[in-house]
Enzyme design. Structure first.
Site, PDB file in Angstrom:
ATOM      1  N   LYS A 124       0.816  -1.217   0.000  1.00 32.48           N
ATOM      2  CA  LYS A 124       0.000   0.000   0.000  1.00 32.48           C
ATOM      3  C   LYS A 124       0.849   1.266   0.000  1.00 32.48           C
ATOM      4  CE  LYS A 124      -4.207  -2.097   1.095  1.00 32.48           C
ATOM      5  NZ  LYS A 124      -5.539  -2.178   1.443  1.00 32.48           N
ATOM      6  N   LYS A 212      -6.226 -11.425  -7.601  1.00 28.58           N
ATOM      7  CA  LYS A 212      -7.545 -11.614  -6.995  1.00 28.58           C
ATOM      8  C   LYS A 212      -8.430 -10.403  -7.279  1.00 28.58           C
ATOM      9  CE  LYS A 212      -7.395  -9.590  -2.442  1.00 28.58           C
ATOM     10  NZ  LYS A 212      -8.642  -8.861  -2.661  1.00 28.58           N
ATOM     11  N   LYS A 215     -11.829  -4.765  -4.304  1.00 27.10           N
ATOM     12  CA  LYS A 215     -12.756  -3.657  -4.468  1.00 27.10           C
ATOM     13  C   LYS A 215     -12.047  -2.366  -4.840  1.00 27.10           C
ATOM     14  CE  LYS A 215     -13.647  -3.819   0.487  1.00 27.10           C
ATOM     15  NZ  LYS A 215     -12.413  -3.326   1.086  1.00 27.10           N
TER      16      LYS A 215
HETATM   17  P1  ATP Z   1      -8.911  -3.749  -1.117  1.00 28.31           P
HETATM   18  O1  ATP Z   1      -8.682  -3.662  -2.569  1.00 28.31           O
HETATM   19  O2  ATP Z   1      -9.327  -2.461  -0.479  1.00 28.31           O
HETATM   20  O3  ATP Z   1      -7.817  -4.464  -0.366  1.00 28.31           O
HETATM   21  P2  ATP Z   1     -10.443  -6.183  -1.024  1.00 28.31           P
HETATM   22  O4  ATP Z   1     -11.495  -6.476  -2.015  1.00 28.31           O
HETATM   23  O5  ATP Z   1      -9.140  -6.908  -1.141  1.00 28.31           O
HETATM   24  O6  ATP Z   1     -10.245  -4.631  -0.985  1.00 28.31           O
HETATM   25  P3  ATP Z   1     -10.454  -6.371   1.830  1.00 28.31           P
HETATM   26  O7  ATP Z   1     -11.121  -5.243   2.552  1.00 28.31           O
HETATM   27  O8  ATP Z   1      -8.962  -6.373   1.723  1.00 28.31           O
HETATM   28  O9  ATP Z   1     -11.096  -6.471   0.376  1.00 28.31           O
HETATM   29  O10 ATP Z   1     -10.917  -7.736   2.474  1.00 28.31           O
HETATM   30  C1  ATP Z   1     -12.223  -7.957   2.980  1.00 28.31           C
HETATM   31  C2  ATP Z   1     -12.424  -9.453   3.116  1.00 28.31           C
HETATM   32  O11 ATP Z   1     -12.699 -10.008   1.843  1.00 28.31           O
HETATM   33  C3  ATP Z   1     -11.199 -10.201   3.639  1.00 28.31           C
HETATM   34  O12 ATP Z   1     -11.634 -11.225   4.503  1.00 28.31           O
HETATM   35  C4  ATP Z   1     -10.577 -10.770   2.390  1.00 28.31           C
HETATM   36  O13 ATP Z   1      -9.834 -11.939   2.645  1.00 28.31           O
HETATM   37  C5  ATP Z   1     -11.808 -11.080   1.561  1.00 28.31           C
HETATM   38  N1  ATP Z   1     -11.519 -11.003   0.140  1.00 28.31           N
HETATM   39  C6  ATP Z   1     -11.007  -9.943  -0.505  1.00 28.31           C
HETATM   40  N2  ATP Z   1     -10.898 -10.185  -1.799  1.00 28.31           N
HETATM   41  C7  ATP Z   1     -11.337 -11.448  -1.992  1.00 28.31           C
HETATM   42  C8  ATP Z   1     -11.459 -12.288  -3.134  1.00 28.31           C
HETATM   43  N3  ATP Z   1     -11.099 -11.865  -4.338  1.00 28.31           N
HETATM   44  N4  ATP Z   1     -11.957 -13.528  -2.973  1.00 28.31           N
HETATM   45  C9  ATP Z   1     -12.313 -13.964  -1.766  1.00 28.31           C
HETATM   46  N5  ATP Z   1     -12.231 -13.234  -0.642  1.00 28.31           N
HETATM   47  C10 ATP Z   1     -11.741 -11.980  -0.740  1.00 28.31           C
HETATM   48 MG    MG Z   2      -7.471  -6.471   0.281  1.00 28.20          MG
END
Ligand code: ATP
Ligand code: MG
Length: 345
Positions: A124, A212, A215
């Site tokens: 980050k 992966k 968001k």
């Molecule tokens: P960011 O891009 O802000 O990191 P993110 O989509 O990775 O967003 P997080 O806030 O980091 O989401 O994670 C929220 C939850 O969702 C965590 O438990 C993470 O393991 C899960 N998660 C995030 N992305 C995925 C994915 N692609 N598939 C399954 N689980 C996910």
């Molecule tokens: Mg994340």
């Protein structure tokens, strides 16, 4: 039965989802849905703490407004089928000031070396001229979130395992050096076994399936949001990146795009992945698979959105009032023990 037996049998399970923006289908299938299933099967014996980590939210920009985002994140749990009862507690982190206070104490226990090694921080902050201290320190706040409640199970994805290990190290150090007051959360291996999901489901980015789905990814076509319309879902899935192999196979290494679609279809239909793989084995038309997955995801999201729309803000606020009373009681008790260990009280 001793106290420690009780703790093992009735562990506190804790989870938080940052409310900075809307969630993706990846967040839903990988984090929210497994959590809801776990809560529904364990809330007769265990305490289930579900909190909005609003203090974590402010380390980064927020899409939209924080308060409506928080309410929305709790509605997601309810719409995903969470059966509320007196063992399930909803709260907002900043309404339980013990989180910030314990974080400061733990800052005086955690080591810079450990925090410097956190890959999320490295990712980050990489390439940025200036990074706020919150981004660096948030794993310590996360440790406070967990340790205040003696939480043993924190259903998080693999991207958070390093932070869990850090929490264990901080607790161990505190227990050894100051006073034995913290319960160590289970190590990641045990978390996975307890959650009963195959080493953390990872939904892939639709455009770059080596990565992966996230968001925060800028490209709209890379991710499916929970509010997407059927048309948006169809457009995104039909344009998902695949490969030139020309055979439908589950092979995350060589065919991550196709494998991702098979995985998504299994999850939204709640059927074993193996069954979906068998159904498509030997097929060659990627378009047919995309069409099927697009229809299934659109139906799945439509059902979810209908349930979501029946939940009012007031329903959530009522749960929060009760949950915050409970959380403050438990957290203040633990904070006092930590303060006493440092002779602050
Ligand atoms: P960011 O891009 O802000 O990191 P993110 O989509 O990775 O967003 P997080 O806030 O980091 O989401 O994670 C929220 C939850 O969702 C965590 O438990 C993470 O393991 C899960 N998660 C995030 N992305 C995925 C994915 N692609 N598939 C399954 N689980 C996910
Ligand atoms: Mg994340």
């Amino acid at each position: 039965m001793t106290n420690s037996d009780l703790q093992i049998k009735n562990p506190t399970i804790l989870t938080g989802i940052r409310a900075n923006s809307e969630l993706t289908l990846g967040n839903f299938l990988g984090a929210l849905l497994p959590m809801v299933r776990l809560a529904n099967t364990h809330s007769d014996k265990s305490h289930i703490n579900i909190f909005a980590p609003d203090l974590h939210s402010i380390i980064a920009d927020i899409d939209g407004e924080l308060q409506p985002n928080i309410i929305r994140s709790f509605k997601y749990y309810l719409a995903a089928g969470l059966n509320m009862n007196e063992h399930i507690h909803f709260y907002r982190q900043s309404r339980v000031p013990a989180h910030s206070e314990l974080c400061w104490i733990l800052n005086c226990v955690a080591s810079m070396g450990d925090l410097n090694r956190m890959t999320q921080y490295k990712d980050k902050s990489n390439g940025k001229d200036s990074v706020n201290v919150g981004i660096f320190d948030y794993p310590v706040l996360m440790a406070a979130d967990i340790l205040l409640y003696d939480a043993e199970y924190i259903p998080v994805g693999e991207d958070q395992f390093q932070h869990l290990e850090l929490t264990r190290r901080i607790a161990e150090k505190f227990n050894k050096k100051y006073a034995k007051i913290f319960t160590l959360p289970a190590e990641p291996k045990k978390q996975i076994a307890f959650m009963n999901v195959d080493d953390g489901i990872r939904i892939r980015d639709l455009q770059n399936p080596e990565k992966k789905m996230s968001k925060s990814t800028k490209s709209e076509n890379s991710k499916i949001m929970l509010s997407d319309t059927p048309e948006q879902v169809k457009k995104k899935i039909m344009s998902a990146a695949t490969d030139s192999i020309g055979k439908i196979n589950f092979d995350m290494f060589n065919q991550p795009g196709i494998s991702n679609l098979l995985q998504i279809d299994a999850l939204v239909n709640n059927i074993p992945l193996q069954d979906v793989i068998s159904t498509w084995a030997g097929e060659t038309h990627y378009g047919d698979l995309k069409q099927k997955v697009a229809d299934d995801v659109a139906t799945f999201l439509n059902d979810f959105q209908q349930r979501y729309n029946t939940i009012s803000d007031q329903d959530v606020l009522d749960y929060l009032v009760a949950g915050e009373e409970y959380a403050n009681k438990i957290a203040n008790t633990k904070l006092l023990e930590a303060q006493k260990a440092f002779h602050l009280r």
